[in-house]
Design a protein around this motif. Sequence first.
Motif, PDB file in Angstrom:
ATOM      1  N   MET A  81      34.603  39.804  -4.863  1.00  9.62           N
ATOM      2  CA  MET A  81      34.518  38.654  -5.764  1.00  9.62           C
ATOM      3  C   MET A  81      35.133  38.975  -7.114  1.00  9.62           C
ATOM      4  O   MET A  81      35.892  38.179  -7.678  1.00  9.62           O
ATOM      5  N   ALA A  82      34.784  40.132  -7.652  1.00 10.53           N
ATOM      6  CA  ALA A  82      35.300  40.526  -8.965  1.00 10.53           C
ATOM      7  C   ALA A  82      36.818  40.627  -8.952  1.00 10.53           C
ATOM      8  O   ALA A  82      37.497  40.197  -9.894  1.00 10.53           O
ATOM      9  N   ALA A  83      37.368  41.176  -7.869  1.00  5.39           N
ATOM     10  CA  ALA A  83      38.826  41.306  -7.774  1.00  5.39           C
ATOM     11  C   ALA A  83      39.496  39.944  -7.659  1.00  5.39           C
ATOM     12  O   ALA A  83      40.613  39.753  -8.172  1.00  5.39           O
ATOM     13  N   MET A  84      38.863  38.991  -7.011  1.00  7.79           N
ATOM     14  CA  MET A  84      39.447  37.665  -6.877  1.00  7.79           C
ATOM     15  C   MET A  84      39.490  36.936  -8.219  1.00  7.79           C
ATOM     16  O   MET A  84      40.342  36.073  -8.451  1.00  7.79           O
ATOM     17  N   ARG A  85      38.601  37.311  -9.142  1.00  4.94           N
ATOM     18  CA  ARG A  85      38.520  36.621 -10.436  1.00  4.94           C
ATOM     19  C   ARG A  85      39.414  37.241 -11.507  1.00  4.94           C
ATOM     20  O   ARG A  85      39.334  36.847 -12.675  1.00  4.94           O
ATOM     21  N   ARG A  86      40.246  38.201 -11.146  1.00  5.48           N
ATOM     22  CA  ARG A  86      41.053  38.871 -12.171  1.00  5.48           C
ATOM     23  C   ARG A  86      41.931  37.857 -12.919  1.00  5.48           C
ATOM     24  O   ARG A  86      42.517  36.962 -12.327  1.00  5.48           O
ATOM     25  N   PRO A  87      42.036  37.980 -14.235  1.00 11.12           N
ATOM     26  CA  PRO A  87      42.710  36.959 -15.051  1.00 11.12           C
ATOM     27  C   PRO A  87      44.226  37.077 -15.055  1.00 11.12           C
ATOM     28  O   PRO A  87      44.787  38.155 -14.805  1.00 11.12           O
ATOM     29  N   LEU A  88      44.873  35.962 -15.339  1.00 11.85           N
ATOM     30  CA  LEU A  88      46.313  35.930 -15.614  1.00 11.85           C
ATOM     31  C   LEU A  88      46.466  35.930 -17.134  1.00 11.85           C
ATOM     32  O   LEU A  88      46.270  34.904 -17.796  1.00 11.85           O
ATOM     33  N   THR A  89      46.800  37.074 -17.693  1.00  9.79           N
ATOM     34  CA  THR A  89      46.849  37.229 -19.148  1.00  9.79           C
ATOM     35  C   THR A  89      48.273  37.078 -19.655  1.00  9.79           C
ATOM     36  O   THR A  89      49.187  37.779 -19.198  1.00  9.79           O
ATOM     37  N   VAL A  97      53.565  30.247 -19.730  1.00  8.49           N
ATOM     38  CA  VAL A  97      52.563  29.360 -19.138  1.00  8.49           C
ATOM     39  C   VAL A  97      52.100  29.967 -17.819  1.00  8.49           C
ATOM     40  O   VAL A  97      52.903  30.543 -17.073  1.00  8.49           O
ATOM     41  N   SER A  98      50.808  29.889 -17.562  1.00  7.35           N
ATOM     42  CA  SER A  98      50.252  30.403 -16.306  1.00  7.35           C
ATOM     43  C   SER A  98      49.857  29.228 -15.421  1.00  7.35           C
ATOM     44  O   SER A  98      49.225  28.272 -15.882  1.00  7.35           O
ATOM     45  N   VAL A  99      50.235  29.317 -14.158  1.00 11.92           N
ATOM     46  CA  VAL A  99      50.010  28.229 -13.206  1.00 11.92           C
ATOM     47  C   VAL A  99      49.441  28.810 -11.923  1.00 11.92           C
ATOM     48  O   VAL A  99      49.961  29.803 -11.399  1.00 11.92           O
ATOM     49  N   ASP A 140      41.477  31.913 -15.473  1.00 15.07           N
ATOM     50  CA  ASP A 140      41.810  31.394 -16.812  1.00 15.07           C
ATOM     51  C   ASP A 140      43.252  30.919 -16.924  1.00 15.07           C
ATOM     52  O   ASP A 140      43.939  31.166 -17.917  1.00 15.07           O
ATOM     53  N   ALA A 141      43.750  30.202 -15.921  1.00 18.67           N
ATOM     54  CA  ALA A 141      45.127  29.701 -15.946  1.00 18.67           C
ATOM     55  C   ALA A 141      45.259  28.496 -16.864  1.00 18.67           C
ATOM     56  O   ALA A 141      44.296  27.763 -17.107  1.00 18.67           O
ATOM     57  N   ASP A 142      46.470  28.281 -17.355  1.00 17.85           N
ATOM     58  CA  ASP A 142      46.751  27.082 -18.161  1.00 17.85           C
ATOM     59  C   ASP A 142      46.708  25.832 -17.293  1.00 17.85           C
ATOM     60  O   ASP A 142      46.256  24.768 -17.740  1.00 17.85           O
ATOM     61  N   ILE A 399      56.026  41.064 -11.555  1.00 15.57           N
ATOM     62  CA  ILE A 399      54.956  42.043 -11.526  1.00 15.57           C
ATOM     63  C   ILE A 399      53.779  41.430 -10.784  1.00 15.57           C
ATOM     64  O   ILE A 399      53.322  40.334 -11.114  1.00 15.57           O
ATOM     65  N   LEU A 400      53.277  42.131  -9.784  1.00  6.96           N
ATOM     66  CA  LEU A 400      52.117  41.630  -9.046  1.00  6.96           C
ATOM     67  C   LEU A 400      50.850  41.997  -9.794  1.00  6.96           C
ATOM     68  O   LEU A 400      50.645  43.150 -10.177  1.00  6.96           O
ATOM     69  N   VAL A 401      49.992  40.999 -10.020  1.00  5.53           N
ATOM     70  CA  VAL A 401      48.753  41.218 -10.767  1.00  5.53           C
ATOM     71  C   VAL A 401      47.561  40.794  -9.921  1.00  5.53           C
ATOM     72  O   VAL A 401      47.720  40.058  -8.956  1.00  5.53           O
TER      73      VAL A 401
END
Length: 401
Positions: A81-89, A97-99, A140-142, A399-401
């Motif tokens: 779960m924690a890994a799935m919630r990693r943010p797009l910073t 812009v993050s999508v 936390d995507a735009d 870059i894969l995040v």
Amino acid sequence: CLWCITRGQAKSRQVTPNRRQPGDCTRGTMDLSYLRSVALPLVDNTKTNGHARRDAQQIVLEAKAVEEQPQVDSKISASLMAAMRRPLTLGRPDREVSVVCFNMLLRSFDTKPYYPSVPFQYRSWPYRQQLLRDLVLGIDADIYLVQEAELATFAEDFDFLGDAGYSAVEPRDDKSSHVAGLFKCAIFFKTARMALEWREYRSRAVLAALRHLPSGKQLFVVTCHLEGAHYEATKRFSQLKSSLDRLQAEQRRQGLDPADCPVIFAGDFNGRANSAVYHCLRHGALAATFRDPAAPEDQVTSRDYQHPFSLRDLYEASSGPTFCDPDRLRPRAIDFVFYSQRSLRRLAARRPFTNEQLETAQAFGIPAEWHPSDHVPLGGIFEFREEIEQKAGDDLPAILV
């Protein structure tokens, strides 16, 4: 059984040890209290024939078999779960812009007969809504381009996003029937960073123009959920073409050249990278001679079709599965994110599954204790180009995040 009949898969099932498959029909005794407890539909025996009664009995047996299924250790689930919630910073919020695109699985999944191997506590909407809330706010995507948002309960289901500073292009019924449980596409965006300037609805898509407030750039976005029946390749292409044509029309109405407009076209395409819809988006055209492997006997389009968008698959250099239902346990990619490479530069791509998540999904499927849907989020970070690139293709590796 009823599940196999409705999905058309009764003849091609592989039985996994300790997992009851819908095609393994066994007679049993009706247990209505149990059936109600797992929110599966009841069959009125007084109005059905013997075959339908056996179908209902099979649903009960499959539901009971869920109790015997092995489950993922809770500590492992927490890590997944924690890994799935990693943010797009974002590195430079003034020009980036993050999508994210995500088929969230409809709210009323807990009332449906499919995926009987998923325990009821993980089917229930309150549990899944909390997982969804933590997931979406964590990334936390735009912009979120989503599928399977239910119309009747949309405001209630996603009020947490309003509290977090998002506004929405809400789903809309394109018919007057108002079918209960109807779900459609929707768009969420951060009001501190994006402003809605235009929206349009198609039968299987929502289109919008959003103003990126820090840079002043306009971004056109499309979220789609194309026809799900495997053999309906022609219908999927027709739905795609409708959105592409309408998008061009609006851009030209604004006096813009569609080829120069920043565009992100994403969704659940219900087709793979060899499908007609993928080919059309990626290559800018579809010939009348093209045959979709899902329906090789059908002519997808009667005439050659072209569109002006120079689109690229965000993941084409590092593709991976985006979907893994708990019945087949065969991860595959049917969700895609395309972006206009002449006006946008990809900076980062979100890895749909980590290695640990993929291994677990292959063994148990999703949704599960650690994830609320049978799809996973995909998307990335894009930079608005200062000038339109006349020759696309100079992107750095994402870059894969």
